[in-house]
Each structure stands twice: as structure tokens, then as C-alpha cells.
Design a protein around this motif. Structure first.
Motif, short mmCIF file in Angstrom:
data_model
loop_
_atom_site.label_atom_id
_atom_site.label_comp_id
_atom_site.label_asym_id
_atom_site.label_seq_id
_atom_site.Cartn_x
_atom_site.Cartn_y
_atom_site.Cartn_z
N LEU A 255 16.94 -71.38 -22.83
CA LEU A 255 17.99 -72.06 -23.60
C LEU A 255 18.33 -71.29 -24.87
O LEU A 255 19.49 -71.26 -25.30
CB LEU A 255 17.57 -73.50 -23.93
N LEU A 256 17.33 -70.68 -25.47
CA LEU A 256 17.58 -69.86 -26.66
C LEU A 256 18.39 -68.62 -26.30
O LEU A 256 19.34 -68.26 -26.99
CB LEU A 256 16.25 -69.46 -27.31
N ASP A 257 18.02 -67.97 -25.19
CA ASP A 257 18.75 -66.79 -24.74
C ASP A 257 20.21 -67.12 -24.41
O ASP A 257 21.12 -66.32 -24.67
CB ASP A 257 18.08 -66.18 -23.50
N MET A 258 20.42 -68.33 -23.83
CA MET A 258 21.77 -68.75 -23.46
C MET A 258 22.55 -69.31 -24.65
O MET A 258 23.72 -69.65 -24.52
CB MET A 258 21.69 -69.82 -22.36
N LYS A 259 21.85 -69.40 -25.79
CA LYS A 259 22.44 -69.96 -27.01
C LYS A 259 22.90 -71.43 -26.84
O LYS A 259 23.85 -71.88 -27.46
CB LYS A 259 23.60 -69.10 -27.51
#
Length: 301
Positions: A255-259
Motif C-alpha cells: 500500500l505504501l508502494d502504491m501510495k
């Protein structure tokens, strides 16, 4: 689910929770991914390791914690404890301490929905150990014969207390048994919430359309012992390897990578949950125990 279970572990260790508790830590992706497709009027049938299922279906921390504390304000008036929480208002038919006993109950819920001509579905959770119980074969066979809207989800965490699946099953996948009942059998990574979500989506849609049951096997792992303070001969190396695949850590990073989320928002969510848990524990501590004369009440429905 993770934060609730961590707090339950603490409260149990401090002697505040009677009986025994079986924690869902490590398996959270299974309940979360599967139950995400259900409506409030859909059903779930749980197991002795059922806190995660209850929370995913909409259970309240306060009433759950009170039940674990054996208090009158709990879901079952303090009489069910950790292994028997139920709430028919949200479709939670109950948790069951007897291995495999929930399978025919879920099949019955599916039959009820079919007879009433609703598009309700039932999800039945059980462990790898239950897949060798007679109720597993009887319940799934009947659901198949009558084309009932039931999704059978095997949470294969590789160990039935101290019995490894390598010694209890002569097949690589429990889902392969679906062939014998003429229904779909699906194997998913139970540490990947999106994998479970996608398999659950197809199975629930199929059931709502009247196309019958599905057997989903989610390969997962419990990070804690069978119950708090009790564990079997699980190899240390095996535990360490599965810990690297923590479903929450994996999904958080995704989720962090996908913002989709920020670290700040994750911290805020965490603090909100911890605050809610503090309130739940306080509620449980301040609630009364049921009176002795209430023992025989609510025995029959």
C-alpha cells in the motif's frame, strides 16, 4: 485483528482472562480477504481460533473483550468465552471448540437461505485438522448435492495442535478433495490478503448465483502456539521462515508502494485502534460477572 490479539495475549498472561485463548496472529489475511465480500445478513461459522473472523464480520471490541473476561456485558453474557462468541445480528453463527463441528452448521445455514429463496451465503472456516473429520466430508457432500450457497475455507496452518499435515494427509493440497464432491477447489496464499480476496470474490459470486459451494484452501501459519502457553513440536526454522511472510507487513509495504497509504496515516490508524482497545479493556474490567443464578438461563432457544 492483530492489535486485538496482541492485547488478548497480554491480558491472558496477566491472569485477567479465564480459560484458554487461541490467537489468530499470522492468519489475519484469510478472515479479512474472505469476509470482505459478505453483507451483514450473510453468515459465517467460526472455529476455536475465531476472534479474527468475528472482528472481520463487524464484531465490537468492547463486547468481545467483555466476553473473554467472562463478563455479563459480553456477546454471550460472559458464558461463552473465547471459543464460543456468537452474534446472530451480524450473521456470526458462533465459534466452536469441537474440531469440524461448524461445517454441518454452515451447510444448514446455506440450506436455510436456499429454502427461503434469498441470495444469502455462508462462509465456513475450519483448520487442516478438521479436513479429516467425518463432518467435513458429510457437510461438503451434502452442500454439493443440494447446490447450497456455502464457501468452505480451510485455514491450513500446517499443524493440528502437534500433528503436521504431512503426517495426517497423503495429498499435497486439501483443496484437491473438492474433486470428490464435484465442486471447485482453490488453493491460495493465505498470507496474501488480495489472493484470498480474489478467490473469495469468485466463490461468493458463484454461491449467490445458485451455482453451489466452493472449497478454498488458504495456506497460512499461526505465529503463536496452538493456544497461549501451549505449542507442539514446530521447528524453529519453520516459524522463522513464515514470520518473514507476515501478511500485515507485506500488505502495508504494498500500500505504501502504491501510495494508497502514507506512514503517517498508518500510524494514525494504529493509534485509533489502540485507543479503542484501551476503552474495551476498561469496559471489560468495569463490567459485572453474571450472577450464579443466571447459569441456567439462555440454555435453550
Amino acid at each position: 485483528i492483530r492489535r486485538f490479539e496482541e492485547r488478548v495475549s497480554r491480558e491472558f498472561a496477566d491472569g485477567n482472562i479465564p480459560g484458554s485463548v487461541h490467537l489468530y496472529i499470522g492468519e489475519e489475511a484469510v478472515a479479512t480477504g474472505a469476509i470482505a465480500h459478505l453483507r451483514k445478513d450473510d453468515y459465517i461459522m467460526s472455529t476455536h481460533r475465531g476472534h479474527g473472523h468475528m472482528i472481520a464480520k463487524g464484531g465490537e471490541f468492547k463486547r468481545m473483550m467483555a466476553e473473554l473476561y467472562a463478563k455479563k456485558t459480553g456477546y454471550c453474557l460472559g458464558k461463552g468465552g473465547s471459543m464460543h462468541i456468537a452474534d446472530l445480528d451480524i450473521g456470526m453463527l458462533g465459534a466452536a471448540g469441537i474440531v469440524g463441528s461448524g461445517i454441518p452448521i454452515a451447510t444448514g445455514a446455506g440450506l436455510s437461505a436456499k429454502m427461503r429463496k434469498t441470495d444469502q451465503v455462508a462462509i465456513c472456516f475450519f483448520g487442516d485438522g478438521a479436513s479429516n473429520i467425518g463432518r467435513f466430508h458429510e457437510g461438503i457432500n451434502l452442500a454439493s448435492v443440494w447446490c447450497l450457497p456455502v464457501i468452505f475455507v480451510c485455514e491450513n496452518n500446517l499443524w493440528a495442535v502437534s500433528m503436521p499435515t504431512t503426517k495426517s494427509c497423503n495429498i499435497a493440497n486439501i483443496a484437491d478433495r473438492a474433486v470428490g464432491y464435484g465442486i471447485p477447489g482453490v488453493v491460495v496464499d493465505g498470507m496474501d490478503v488480495m489472493a484470498v480476496y480474489e478467490a473469495g470474490e469468485q466463490a461468493v459470486a458463484r454461491a449467490r448465483k445458485g451455482q453451489g459451494p466452493t472449497l478454498i484452501e488458504a495456506k497460512t501459519y499461526r505465529f503463536r502456539g496452538h493456544s497461549e502457553g501451549v505449542d507442539g513440536p514446530r521447528p524453529k526454522e519453520q516459524i522463522e521462515e513464515w514470520l518473514k511472510r507476515d501478511p500485515i507487513t507485506q500488505y502495508t509495504e504494498k500500500l505504501l508502494d502504491m501510495k494508497v497509504l502514507t506512514k503517517k496515516r498508518i500510524e494514525e490508524i494504529d493509534q485509533e485502534i489502540l485507543a479503542e482497545l484501551e476503552e474495551a479493556v476498561k469496559f471489560a474490567q468495569e463490567s459485572p460477572f453474571p450472577a450464579p443464578e443466571e447459569t441456567l438461563e439462555n440454555v435453550y432457544s
